[in-house]
Design an enzyme around this catalytic site. Structure first.
Site: not given
Length: 310
Positions: A7, A10-12, A32, A87, A119, A174
């Site tokens: 991925g 943004n996070v990856g 990706d 979520r 998530n 979470h």
């Protein structure tokens, strides 16, 4: 050491850059499905090495073959949460994505440690574990590290003290059912209950539970990524350096805390083998009840996926 990040959102991408800058691996692979995105971002990161002074190779790809023989796989793929979306709304869509991603990963890496960020976190960790066939200690969810970071931040802000002096822990799922453990929260050894009145503590706990959605509401079209990426990389660093860190992570419980066969956030010892120990700390009756309720919600969602997972 080879680390693959699935991925390139943004996070990856943020996590991949942090891994490279900290030189936690000789090679970082960013994968990706969108052509050009992982390649472009990876090249940009790699070219920053001369300035940021790291020698880690960063490769972008659309082919899982490039993830071959990975030691650690960080999964960040999936649909991002949008305003008004819980979520649980993401459950069906992301479960399919995570199942397929994990299956592809396992074709090329025999025994990686998988860290889940997507998530709904706890359920996706379960999906990855089932799809991978890996031992439970090698499939871990990043939840408690992030939730605890937010909790510490809010406490530091309320008391006007350094975050470095705060010791705290958030357990459970979470999401809205997470359980900040006030009983174990202190500032330089001073119990939080001696520094703040109960109503202020309750407000901090509530803000922690809504920490993710607070950011979603600001961004409108996205969700948090700096803190989640930093939290995931903290876990990776604990594994690559075999630090034996005691931090809250999502792992499979088999009777601990009275919870059976459910992935839930609890304190663990994190080292080169993944989750090396689950710690059972003394909780108050209300904290234990909240933790079990949180686990029950995860269990219910996992049961809803039984048909999908076969």
């Amino acid at each position: 050491m080879k680390i693959t990040v699935i991925g390139a959102g943004n996070v990856g991408a943020t996590a991949a850059l942090r891994i490279a800058e900290k030189q936690l691996a000789k090679e970082v692979v960013l994968i990706d499905i969108v052509e050009g995105i992982p390649q472009g971002k990876a090249l940009d990161m790699y070219e920053s090495g001369a300035v940021a002074l790291f020698d880690t190779t960063v490769l972008g790809s659309n082919d899982y073959k490039d993830s071959a023989d990975s030691d650690i796989v960080l999964i960040t793929a999936g649909l991002a949460r949008k305003p008004g979306m819980s979520r649980e709304d993401l459950l069906k869509i992301n479960a399919t994505i995570i199942r397929d991603v994990t299956t592809e990963v396992m074709k090329y890496s025999a025994n990686p440690i998988i860290i889940m960020v997507s998530n709904p976190l706890d359920v996706m960790t379960f999906v990855a574990w089932k799809a991978s066939g890996l031992p439970k200690e090698r499939v871990i969810g990043m939840a408690g590290v992030l939730d605890t970071a937010r909790y510490k931040n809010f406490i530091a802000e309320a008391l006007d003290v350094s975050m470095q002096d705060i010791s705290a822990m958030v357990l459970g799922g979470h999401g809205d059912s997470m359980v900040p453990i006030v009983n174990y929260t202190n500032v330089a050894g001073i119990p939080l209950t001696e520094l703040l009145p109960q109503d202020k503590i309750d407000a901090l706990v509530e803000r922690t539970r809504n920490g993710g959605i607070e950011i979603v509401n600001y961004l409108k079209t996205g969700s948090a990524f700096y803190a989640p990426a930093a939290s995931a990389v903290e876990m990776i660093e604990g594994i690559t350096k075999d630090r034996k860190r005691i931090i809250p992570c999502t792992t499979l419980l088999e009777g601990q805390y009275g919870i059976e066969s459910v992935f839930c956030g609890v304190p663990v010892k994190l080292g080169k083998n993944g989750v090396e120990q689950i710690l059972e700390i003394n909780l108050t009756a209300s904290e234990l009840e909240a933790l079990r309720k949180s686990a029950a919600l995860v269990e219910e969602n996992c049961k809803n996926l039984a048909t999908l997972l076969g």
